[in-house]
Design an enzyme around this catalytic site. Sequence first.
Site, PDB file in Angstrom:
ATOM      1  N   ARG A 204       0.840  -1.182   0.000  1.00  0.00           N
ATOM      2  CA  ARG A 204       0.000   0.000   0.000  1.00  0.00           C
ATOM      3  C   ARG A 204       0.882   1.241   0.000  1.00  0.00           C
ATOM      4  O   ARG A 204       1.807   1.366   0.811  1.00  0.00           O
ATOM      5  CB  ARG A 204      -0.903   0.026   1.254  1.00  0.00           C
ATOM      6  CG  ARG A 204      -1.892  -1.138   1.314  1.00  0.00           C
ATOM      7  CD  ARG A 204      -2.961  -1.009   0.243  1.00  0.00           C
ATOM      8  NE  ARG A 204      -3.874  -2.156   0.249  1.00  0.00           N
ATOM      9  CZ  ARG A 204      -3.800  -3.155  -0.612  1.00  0.00           C
ATOM     10  NH1 ARG A 204      -2.859  -3.160  -1.542  1.00  0.00           N
ATOM     11  NH2 ARG A 204      -4.667  -4.143  -0.554  1.00  0.00           N
TER      12      ARG A 204
ATOM     13  N   GLU B 291      -2.982   7.499  -6.625  1.00  0.00           N
ATOM     14  CA  GLU B 291      -2.841   6.719  -7.858  1.00  0.00           C
ATOM     15  C   GLU B 291      -3.833   7.201  -8.910  1.00  0.00           C
ATOM     16  O   GLU B 291      -5.037   7.260  -8.633  1.00  0.00           O
ATOM     17  CB  GLU B 291      -3.040   5.227  -7.576  1.00  0.00           C
ATOM     18  CG  GLU B 291      -1.958   4.651  -6.685  1.00  0.00           C
ATOM     19  CD  GLU B 291      -2.051   3.138  -6.511  1.00  0.00           C
ATOM     20  OE1 GLU B 291      -3.022   2.528  -7.017  1.00  0.00           O
ATOM     21  OE2 GLU B 291      -1.157   2.568  -5.870  1.00  0.00           O
TER      22      GLU B 291
ATOM     23  N   HIS C  82       0.914  -0.186 -10.325  1.00  0.00           N
ATOM     24  CA  HIS C  82       0.100  -1.110  -9.525  1.00  0.00           C
ATOM     25  C   HIS C  82      -0.223  -2.390 -10.309  1.00  0.00           C
ATOM     26  O   HIS C  82      -1.381  -2.736 -10.557  1.00  0.00           O
ATOM     27  CB  HIS C  82      -1.192  -0.444  -9.064  1.00  0.00           C
ATOM     28  CG  HIS C  82      -1.735  -1.032  -7.797  1.00  0.00           C
ATOM     29  ND1 HIS C  82      -2.356  -0.280  -6.839  1.00  0.00           N
ATOM     30  CD2 HIS C  82      -1.737  -2.306  -7.323  1.00  0.00           C
ATOM     31  CE1 HIS C  82      -2.726  -1.059  -5.828  1.00  0.00           C
ATOM     32  NE2 HIS C  82      -2.354  -2.298  -6.110  1.00  0.00           N
TER      33      HIS C  82
END
Length: 602
Positions: free
Chosen positions: A289, A318, A337
Amino acid sequence: MASASCTKPTFIPAFTSASSSSKSSSKSSFPSFLKSTSIPISLKLSNSYNFQRSLVVNYALKTTVSSQFPVLTSKDLESLSSASTPTILVSEKLGGAGLEVLRSFGKVECLYDLSPEELCSKISSFDALIVRSGTKVTRQPPSLVVLSLMHQQANTVAAAEHGIALLTAMSRNVAQADASIKAGKWQRNKYVGVSLVGKTLAVMGFGKVGSEVARRAKGIGMNVIAHDPYAPSDRARAVGVDLVSFDQAISTADFISLHMPLTPTTSKVFNDDTFSKMKKGVRLINVARGGVIDEDALVRALESGIVAQAALDVFTEEPPPKESKLVQHENVTVTPHLGASTKEAQEGVAIEIAEAVVGALKGELSATAVNAPMVAPEVMSELAPYVVLAEKLGRLAVQLVTGGNGIKFVKVVYRSARDPDDLDTRLLRAMIIKGIIEPISASFVNLVNADFTAKQKGLHIIEERIAMVDSSPEFPVHSIQVQISNVDSKFASAISENSQISIEGKVKYGMPHLTCMGSFGVDVSLEGNLLLCRQVDQPGMIGRVGNLLAENNVNVSFMSVGRTVGRTKAIMAIGVDEEPDCIALRKIGDVPAIEEFVFLKL
C-alpha cells in the site's frame, strides 16, 4: 385411516407483519410479495486500489406480505421459480471464467460504460451488481452485506512474483539500463548492480503475500527475517524465517520488502525517523500500500544516500502526479500497480469473485463479510455442522405449519455444556431464520440480513440457553430445539404438551439428525426427503409401508420408529430418495393403523 389429497397442494404459511390485519378473508390469494419483483440486491465489487475488492450484497426483502395461507398451483410454482432466478448486472469487465460461473447460476447481462443515471435506472431490475473501481455504490441500506475480497488467493502468487521481479530488477538496474540503451547510450559502468545472495531481506508483514515473497527470496539465496505482530512463529519457522522486532528488522536489512495493510497504525510508518534507523544504502520494495510510506521522506532518504534504491508498485495517490519527484527519481523503479496483473491471476480472481457472488446470492455465510457481526474463523469452523442442523430444523418446522394465522413467534432453545458467554448463537439463529423464510419466499437470507429480514416479516425470535451438566463442553451444542407457537400443524404429532410445534435435533457423527418430534423421540438423519407417519404401534408396519413405497419405485434410505409407550402410538420416520406420487401417498394413508402422515422436503 389417514387421508391424502391426490392433488398434493403445496401449502405456504404466510408471515404476519406488524401492519397485517388480524382478519382473514374467506378467499385465498397468491401472496403479492411472491409475485412481485423483489427489491434488488446490490453486489458491489470496488477497488480503491487496483485489486482491492469489496463485494456488496443487498438482501432487502419485500415488506408487503399476505396474511392468507394459499394453495399454490403448478403454474404459480413455475412463476415463483422463474422469479427467484437471480439476475446479475456486470457493469465493468470481468474475466470470462468468472462470467461462466455466474451464468451457470443466474441470468447475466454485461452493460459497460453506463452513466450514473443509466446505472441507477437499470439497477431496479437486477438482483446483483458487480463493478470495479469505475463505479461507486454510495448508499448502504440496513440489509447490505459487504464481503471483502481484498486478498483473493489468485492474487497472492502474482503479487509475490511481482515483488521478486522488482527486487531483482532494482538490484541490477534493469529499468534504467533499458532506458539508457533506448536513448542511444551504452553505460555499462554506470549501471553496475548488487548481488542478492547472502544479503538480508526484511519482509515487513508476514501474511499471504509476504510469506510467498520470503519463500522465493530464500530460493535465490537470501537470508530472510520478518516482522509481523500477528504472525505465528511456527509458520515463519516452517519457511526458515525468523520473526524479529520492527526496529531490528529495519536496522539490519539490506533489502526491505513491504507487505503491510494500510491502517491508522501503519500510515506513513516509513518516515524520516524510520529511515534514520536503517543501514546506509538499504533498498526498498513496496507492492503493498502506498500510504505506508511518507513519500516526501523517502525522497529525502534517497537524496541523502540512506536509501540507495526503491522499487514501487503502489503510491499514496494513484496515479501519482506527473511532476512527482519520487517517480522521476533516477534511483526509483516504478510500475503502475501491477501486483496482480497476470492473465492467470485475473482469471482466478474473476472465478473467486463470481463464486463469492453466487454464494452471497444463495445466502451462504461468509467469513469475509466485513460489516457482519464479528465471528472468528475458528468459531465458524466449529459451528459448521450445527449451522447445517439449524437450517434443516428451520426448513422442517415451517413445512409443518398450516392455517392462515401466519408465523409470528419462534423460540430456539440451545442445550450446551458450555458457559453461555462461550456460545455464539448468531450464526445458528441466522440459519434458523434462513430455513424458515427461504422455502416460502424468493428471498435469500444470511448472517448479515437475517435479523433485519425476520423483523421485516414480523417474525419474533426468542433464544434460550440451557446448561447441560452431563454433556461434554468439547462440543459447542448438545441440541437445538425450534418451537413455533400460535399456529396449527399439518402433522398433529409435532405439537408438544405446550401446544407448540416442537422439533429438536443434534449433530451425530458430523451429520444433522432429528431427535424429537413433539413428544416423540426419533432418530432421523436430516437429508433428502422425509415421510413421517403416526401409527398404532403394531407388528408389520415397517414392511407394509416399505412395500407400498417399493411399488412406486421409491428407494428407502433409512427408517426409524419412535414411541412413547410400547403397543400404543409411534412415529415412523422414513427417509426416501424420491418423492412418492399421490397414489402411493393415498395408499399409505389408507393403511388402517396409520392415523396421520406428512411428506417433507429437506
